[in-house]
Design a protein around this motif. Structure first.
Motif: not given
Ligand SMILES: [Zn+2]
Length: 521
Positions: A444, A448, A451, A453, A456-457, A485, A515, A517-519
């Motif tokens: 992570k 970071r 990404y 996001a 939040d994972l 998330d 990732l 789903r979030h990017t």
């Protein structure tokens, strides 16, 4: 006359074994319950502990509730004492809430044995405490503790307590099944008797789930005409919990057509239930009615092909009404139709031939010990990869992880990871309570910057199982991981002879799905 929803997650719910809420957690949960649309949020028991006193102080300043009214909970004055010098009633007033809920004993046995007071004093404690709070301009709800057991033991005393509370000015008389052992039929009989004796009273109910009937008894009480139901989101509470609002609210709304959340909508229920579970730090059971990840999940091949055509034939209600969704799980039993509908659910286009190849591949992997039912995230990646996709978030060069046991029995793990992210080589380290935690932290940390996001994972579940093997030296390990998330959770899987390698596969796939789903990648 509308039905009132009174939530006691922050008081009764927090009594659950394993739950320990900070003041910040309590403020977050109160805001979420308000977002859901409950009428009352019971904040805690002022005077019982410093945390609850601080909660009420901060709630006044920091909470901006849109529909919920904050209430404070307490008990009646002590036996053989005076209301004006009772420290507990003083703390209740100091919480400065418009509504207070006080609990008093309605079972003669408890008055005689626990308080060692006579029954007249038991009635006076209730009446005088309510009069005192009313004299200080509070609206008062009265929780009649052990009411159903008390009524069975000594109905005259139980009713005398209620009458005294009503005459002293309590707006609601809340009948509690504190030991949680009563059945719905019994509850209705007692309620009817109370309604006949004190017809003007506005009644409420508060059930514990020890006989597995808290939701059923609440429904029966609402049918019998009570004005208020008390309970906790996700059924938190001591022992087996309180009446579960995550189940009861949709039952009342969808099945009975009762307006329970006013202007707010049940479509936020699943997301809020999961969000509270995250704050409480206990994963929501997959089979939780309405809001669990398996609540609308289908498995058998035949059934799923029919389901794709006619969902209403296999689902008791539309999952969208509670903010949940239909899920297909994939296993070697699965037919082509369930692969196709799962792929469609993921937004991937596959044809019949491709579906057959996926089934073959799943069969091979399940033979090796994979198990895709609980690993929808890994299944998604498998389908994508078989369609030629390759994840581009990072490339692993190497990792190293070790565990160190220091003096005084302190054990720490440290991981170093080398990855290429966006064409750039990143080396980062992570520390954790164990090697998997350390690896997760290191990866992570490496991601970071590129990404954000990943912050939040969260790794919400980690399960390891040693698979049966004839050759015990080559035993394989299956690791199942759940990553979440704020909205949903997904499962990923890794199988290997080495538990770290199996874990690495499962946690990286969990992050990759997150990732995706979030990017935009
Ligand atoms: Zn209770």
């Amino acid at each position: 006359m509308t039905l009132e929803i009174y939530d006691t997650t922050l008081r009764d719910g927090s009594q659950q074994e394993g739950i320990s809420l900070t003041v910040g957690d309590k403020l977050r949960i109160a805001a979420l319950l308000d977002e859901l649309g409950v009428d009352y949020v019971e904040g805690g028991w002022p005077g019982a502990n410093p945390k609850d006193d601080e909660f009420f102080k901060r709630a006044c300043k920091e909470l901006d509730l849109s529909t919920a009214t904050l209430t404070a909970f307490g008990s009646t004055r002590r036996p053989r004492s005076k209301v004006a010098i009772d420290p507990q009633l003083r703390s209740l007033l100091d919480a400065e809430t418009e509504v207070v809920c006080i609990v008093g004993k309605a079972w003669d046995y408890h008055v005689l044995e626990a308080l060692r007071a006579d029954l007249d004093e038991g009635v006076r404690m209730v009446a005088e405490s309510i009069e005192y709070l009313k004299a200080h301009d509070r609206r008062v709800f009265f929780d009649a503790e052990h009411f159903f057991d008390g009524y069975a033991s000594n109905p005259d005393f139980a009713l005398a307590v209620l009458r005294a509370a009503s005459e002293a000015g309590a707006e609601r008389l809340v009948l509690c099944d504190t030991n949680g052992g009563r059945l719905p039929s019994d509850v209705v009989r007692t309620l009817t008797a109370v309604q006949e004796t004190i017809p003007a009273a506005e009644l409420g109910v508060h059930f514990h789930n020890d006989a597995g009937c808290a939701v059923a008894s609440s429904i029966a009480a609402v049918e019998a005409g009570v004005r208020q139901v008390q309970g906790c989101i996700n059924g938190y509470g001591e022992r087996t919990g309180n009446a579960d609002f995550s189940t009861l609210l949709p039952d009342l709304s969808i099945k009975m057509g009762i307006d329970v959340l006013g202007s707010k909508s049940l479509t936020r229920l699943s997301s809020i239930a999961h969000h509270v579970a995250e704050v409480v730090n206990i994963s929501l059971a997959p089979h939780h009615p309405y809001v669990g990840s398996s609540a609308f999940t289908h498995k058998a091949g035949l059934h799923t092909s029919a389901l794709a055509r006619r969902p209403d034939a296999y689902e008791h209600t539309d999952p969208a009404t509670v903010g949940n969704r239909t899920r297909m799980v994939v296993s070697e039993l699965a037919g082509k139709a369930s692969i196709l509908s799962k792929a469609e659910e993921l937004g991937l286009e596959v044809d019949d031939d491709f579906a057959r190849r996926i089934i073959e591949r799943i069969k091979e992997l399940e033979h090796e010990g994979y198990h895709f039912e609980a690993a929808d995230g890994s299944f998604e990646l498998l389908v994508r990869e078989m369609a030629g996709w390759e994840q581009s978030f990072f490339k692993l060069e190497s990792f190293r992880v070790f565990t160190e046991r220091r003096a005084h029995e302190e054990v720490v793990a440290e991981a170093t990871i080398k990855v290429v992210v966006n064409g750039e080589r990143v080396v980062s380290t992570g520390e954790g309570v164990g090697p998997v935690h350390a690896l997760d932290q290191a990866l992570k940390d490496a991601l970071r910057g590129t990404y954000p996001a990943v912050a939040d994972l969260h790794l919400t579940d980690y399960r390891v199982r040693v698979l049966d093997s004839k050759d015990s030296t080559g035993a394989r390990v299956r690791v199942l991981v759940e990553t979440a998330d704020h909205e949903t959770a997904w499962g990923t899987i890794g199988v290997h002879e080495n538990v770290i390698e199996a874990s690495w596969k499962a946690i990286t796939e969990g992050l990759i799905v997150g990732l995706l789903r979030h990017t935009a990648g």
